[in-house]
Scaffold this motif. Sequence first.
Motif, PDB file in Angstrom:
ATOM      1  N   GLU A  21      26.135  26.036  19.827  1.00  0.00           N
ATOM      2  CA  GLU A  21      25.471  27.162  19.787  1.00  0.00           C
ATOM      3  C   GLU A  21      25.233  27.719  18.589  1.00  0.00           C
ATOM      4  O   GLU A  21      24.291  28.619  18.327  1.00  0.00           O
ATOM      5  CB  GLU A  21      26.384  28.259  20.829  1.00  0.00           C
ATOM      6  N   ARG A  51      30.666  27.168  17.423  1.00  0.00           N
ATOM      7  CA  ARG A  51      30.513  27.771  18.509  1.00  0.00           C
ATOM      8  C   ARG A  51      30.167  27.025  19.530  1.00  0.00           C
ATOM      9  O   ARG A  51      28.923  26.467  19.262  1.00  0.00           O
ATOM     10  CB  ARG A  51      30.058  29.229  18.824  1.00  0.00           C
ATOM     11  N   GLY A  52      30.695  26.581  20.776  1.00  0.00           N
ATOM     12  CA  GLY A  52      30.279  25.482  21.627  1.00  0.00           C
ATOM     13  C   GLY A  52      30.212  24.241  21.362  1.00  0.00           C
ATOM     14  O   GLY A  52      29.806  23.052  21.850  1.00  0.00           O
ATOM     15  N   THR A  54      33.747  21.390  20.017  1.00  0.00           N
ATOM     16  CA  THR A  54      35.388  20.987  20.040  1.00  0.00           C
ATOM     17  C   THR A  54      35.550  20.503  18.584  1.00  0.00           C
ATOM     18  O   THR A  54      34.890  20.268  17.957  1.00  0.00           O
ATOM     19  CB  THR A  54      35.926  20.137  21.059  1.00  0.00           C
ATOM     20  N   SER A  84      36.799  31.495  26.369  1.00  0.00           N
ATOM     21  CA  SER A  84      35.938  30.852  27.457  1.00  0.00           C
ATOM     22  C   SER A  84      34.852  29.926  26.869  1.00  0.00           C
ATOM     23  O   SER A  84      34.473  29.030  27.643  1.00  0.00           O
ATOM     24  CB  SER A  84      35.269  31.839  28.325  1.00  0.00           C
ATOM     25  N   THR A  85      34.466  30.226  25.737  1.00  0.00           N
ATOM     26  CA  THR A  85      33.584  29.272  24.927  1.00  0.00           C
ATOM     27  C   THR A  85      34.176  28.669  23.841  1.00  0.00           C
ATOM     28  O   THR A  85      34.781  28.928  23.188  1.00  0.00           O
ATOM     29  CB  THR A  85      32.410  30.022  24.620  1.00  0.00           C
ATOM     30  N   THR A  87      35.274  26.918  20.794  1.00  0.00           N
ATOM     31  CA  THR A  87      34.911  27.235  19.375  1.00  0.00           C
ATOM     32  C   THR A  87      36.023  26.635  18.664  1.00  0.00           C
ATOM     33  O   THR A  87      37.440  26.409  18.934  1.00  0.00           O
ATOM     34  CB  THR A  87      35.047  28.572  19.133  1.00  0.00           C
ATOM     35  N   THR A 117      21.072  26.332  21.853  1.00  0.00           N
ATOM     36  CA  THR A 117      20.462  27.481  22.378  1.00  0.00           C
ATOM     37  C   THR A 117      18.822  27.322  22.358  1.00  0.00           C
ATOM     38  O   THR A 117      18.122  27.681  23.290  1.00  0.00           O
ATOM     39  CB  THR A 117      21.025  28.712  21.740  1.00  0.00           C
TER      40      THR A 117
END
Length: 185
Positions: A21, A51-52, A54, A84-85, A87, A117
């Motif tokens: 992301e 972000r988004g 691993t 929750s996302t 990162t 995105t």
Amino acid sequence: DRTIEVRPQPNPGDGTWLPAESVQLSDEWTPSPPRLRVGEPVTRTLVITARGATAAQLPTLDPGTPERARVYPEPPKAEDLPGSTPTALKTLKLALVPTASGTLTVPEIRLPWWDTTTDQPRVAVIPQRTLEVAPAGGAASLAESAPAPMGAASEALSWPATGPAESAPASAPRGGVDGEAPGGG
């Protein structure tokens, strides 16, 4: 039952595939600003924040080896941050030891990634840096031995700020600092 569409990787021959992301690159120097002297190490810390993605997806950055310096990297450290996302962070510390006085150019670092995105290729960049290296021993550089004048001249002697870089489309002109995608959090 769910049906999901799996699309092929764009440009699969381009090497690193990092869908995310947002991606940020940053670098920090110890000491900050770096005071380079022949034979004396300074520490540069490079960080990828995605972000988004691993930690397992993050590539190891190649900081390059500047002419007139030796680079001694530590093993990189990667971690997944809670939330929750997904990162992830990957940190690479390296010691940079100048081998000659004068101007030292630290190469630009580029990390291509895919913005999930906007569905666009992007590139995160840490720009090239040009630093002055003082001779070994007790010889002091002009910046260290004399007070900096006020006004525009003192701005020219200041070290550029570091921190998270911003992102631009992969087709954006070079010369800017890239990192996080517009609309990314």
